[in-house]
Design an enzyme around this catalytic site. Structure first.
Site, PDB file in Angstrom:
ATOM      1  N   GLY A  67       2.513   2.218  10.791  1.00 30.23           N
ATOM      2  CA  GLY A  67       3.485   3.301  10.654  1.00 30.23           C
ATOM      3  C   GLY A  67       4.200   3.665  11.945  1.00 30.23           C
ATOM      4  N   ASN A 118       0.867  -1.180   0.000  1.00 32.82           N
ATOM      5  CA  ASN A 118       0.000   0.000   0.000  1.00 32.82           C
ATOM      6  C   ASN A 118       0.904   1.230   0.000  1.00 32.82           C
ATOM      7  OD1 ASN A 118      -1.818   2.044   0.469  1.00 32.82           O
ATOM      8  ND2 ASN A 118      -2.369   1.380   2.543  1.00 32.82           N
ATOM      9  N   HIS A 141      -9.501   1.280   4.714  1.00 32.31           N
ATOM     10  CA  HIS A 141      -8.250   1.479   5.450  1.00 32.31           C
ATOM     11  C   HIS A 141      -8.502   2.456   6.588  1.00 32.31           C
ATOM     12  CE1 HIS A 141      -4.188   2.698   6.454  1.00 32.31           C
ATOM     13  NE2 HIS A 141      -3.783   1.585   5.865  1.00 32.31           N
ATOM     14  N   LYS A 162       0.147   4.271  -0.377  1.00 21.51           N
ATOM     15  CA  LYS A 162      -0.505   5.479   0.182  1.00 21.51           C
ATOM     16  C   LYS A 162      -0.213   6.688  -0.716  1.00 21.51           C
ATOM     17  CE  LYS A 162      -0.252   3.303   4.671  1.00 21.51           C
ATOM     18  NZ  LYS A 162      -0.155   3.411   6.112  1.00 21.51           N
ATOM     19  N   GLU A 198      -5.494  -4.810  10.515  1.00 21.94           N
ATOM     20  CA  GLU A 198      -4.441  -3.814  10.716  1.00 21.94           C
ATOM     21  C   GLU A 198      -4.703  -3.017  11.982  1.00 21.94           C
ATOM     22  OE1 GLU A 198      -2.445  -2.687   6.741  1.00 21.94           O
ATOM     23  OE2 GLU A 198      -4.203  -1.426   6.973  1.00 21.94           O
ATOM     24  N   SER A 232       3.363  -2.127  10.347  1.00 19.58           N
ATOM     25  CA  SER A 232       4.816  -2.163  10.534  1.00 19.58           C
ATOM     26  C   SER A 232       5.460  -3.509  10.167  1.00 19.58           C
ATOM     27  CB  SER A 232       5.196  -1.765  11.964  1.00 19.58           C
ATOM     28  OG  SER A 232       4.785  -0.441  12.222  1.00 19.58           O
ATOM     29  N   GLU A 243      -6.969   4.883   7.655  1.00 25.60           N
ATOM     30  CA  GLU A 243      -6.737   6.297   7.321  1.00 25.60           C
ATOM     31  C   GLU A 243      -7.948   6.885   6.594  1.00 25.60           C
ATOM     32  OE1 GLU A 243      -2.974   5.613   5.413  1.00 25.60           O
ATOM     33  OE2 GLU A 243      -2.116   5.099   7.364  1.00 25.60           O
TER      34      GLU A 243
HETATM   35  P1  PGA Z   1       2.799   0.268   7.651  1.00 29.10           P
HETATM   36  O1  PGA Z   1       1.345   0.514   7.011  1.00 29.10           O
HETATM   37  O2  PGA Z   1       3.335  -0.989   7.076  1.00 29.10           O
HETATM   38  O3  PGA Z   1       3.604   1.487   7.221  1.00 29.10           O
HETATM   39  O4  PGA Z   1       2.628   0.199   9.126  1.00 29.10           O
HETATM   40  C1  PGA Z   1       0.465  -0.551   6.817  1.00 29.10           C
HETATM   41  C2  PGA Z   1      -0.825  -0.050   6.238  1.00 29.10           C
HETATM   42  O5  PGA Z   1      -1.288   1.027   6.628  1.00 29.10           O
HETATM   43  O6  PGA Z   1      -1.422  -0.717   5.376  1.00 29.10           O
END
Ligand code: PGA
Length: 254
Positions: free
Chosen positions: A177, A9, A99, A11, A171, A217, A101
């Site tokens: 992140g 992803n 997601h 983003k 997630e 992560s 976000e």
């Molecule tokens: P990350 O993000 O691997 O940077 O923690 C995962 C995601 O949001 O899909």
């Protein structure tokens, strides 16, 4: 048999030349990925690069381009939106939906996400439905109930035939992140729980066939252990998917 899936992803990251280089490298290193009918890779760049990325991977089997979102509408006067119908018309066959976000910054609730999932499925696009609790819910030990509610208010409203097409990504928000991955035990416990809920709602076979990815992560050093867990079928990777070598190592670990 359920598929193993490694999904990147991206983003809202990467300029055109960097996005193209990343796809080019993945295509050039295709053999290393070890993809097959049962182990596929998805790359989810920004909308603006989808078409180009799609063209670059066209003759690579088991490698797919995914969108990060789609509209609740099919077409019409919705400035700035991109519909599943448009995605399908450029050959996109996967789409991340829900997601954290999007839920957080765009107020996407279960009702909206359900409509997006219906749009995706109606356009032959496989939704990757994301769920996950925040730190407070985790600390208060409410996470099982929270995830159950996220599933019940959205994808569990689907008929069996449509649910069959879904990929789930667990997630935990506190792990996204932050560099703070869930432990293998924490992740496996939730994945097994989700699979049990699917079995209760639908049936054993559907539960067995549903791919459940972990996200939060994931990196080249923790991926291998996570993938040893029996209910973890792959990963939805954010930060580490932007670095070619890290992402390929995660794919190799699967
Ligand atoms: P990350 O993000 O691997 O940077 O923690 C995962 C995601 O949001 O899909």
């Amino acid at each position: 048999m359920r598929k193993k899936i490694i999904a990147g992803n991206w983003k809202m990251n990467l300029k055109k030349e960097d996005a193209f280089t990343l796809v080019d490298n993945i295509v050039a290193g295709y053999q290393r990925l070890g993809l097959s009918e049962n182990k596929i890779m998805l790359l989810a760049p920004s909308f603006v690069y989808l078409n180009f990325a799609q063209e670059k991977i066209e003759n690579k089997e088991h490698l797919y381009i995914a969108a990060q979102d789609c509209s609740v509408h099919n077409s019409g006067a919705y400035t700035g939106e991109v519909s599943a119908m448009m995605l399908q018309s450029i050959g996109i066959s996967y789409c991340i939906i829900g997601h954290s976000e999007r839920r957080q910054y765009h107020n996407e609730d279960a009702e909206i996400l359900y409509l997006k999932i219906k749009q995706a499925i109606a356009n032959q696009i496989i939704p990757i439905f994301c769920c996950g609790e925040d730190l407070e819910t985790r600390t208060q030990e409410q996470y099982f109930d929270f995830i159950k509610r996220q599933l019940e208010t959205c994808i569990f409203k689907l008929e069996e035939e449509d649910f069959n097409k879904i990929i789930i990504a667990y997630e935990p928000i506190w792990a996204i992140g932050t560099g703070k991955t869930a432990t293998v035990a924490q992740a496996e416990e939730m994945h097994a729980y989700i699979r049990k809920l699917i079995e209760e709602k639908y049936n054993k076979q559907i539960a067995h066939n549903t791919s459940i990815l972990y996200g939060g992560s994931v990196n080249a050093s923790n991926a291998k252990n996570l993938f040893l867990a029996q209910d973890i079928d792959g990963a939805l990777v954010g930060g580490a998917s932007l670095k070619y070598e890290d992402f390929v190592q995660i794919a190799e670990a699967l």
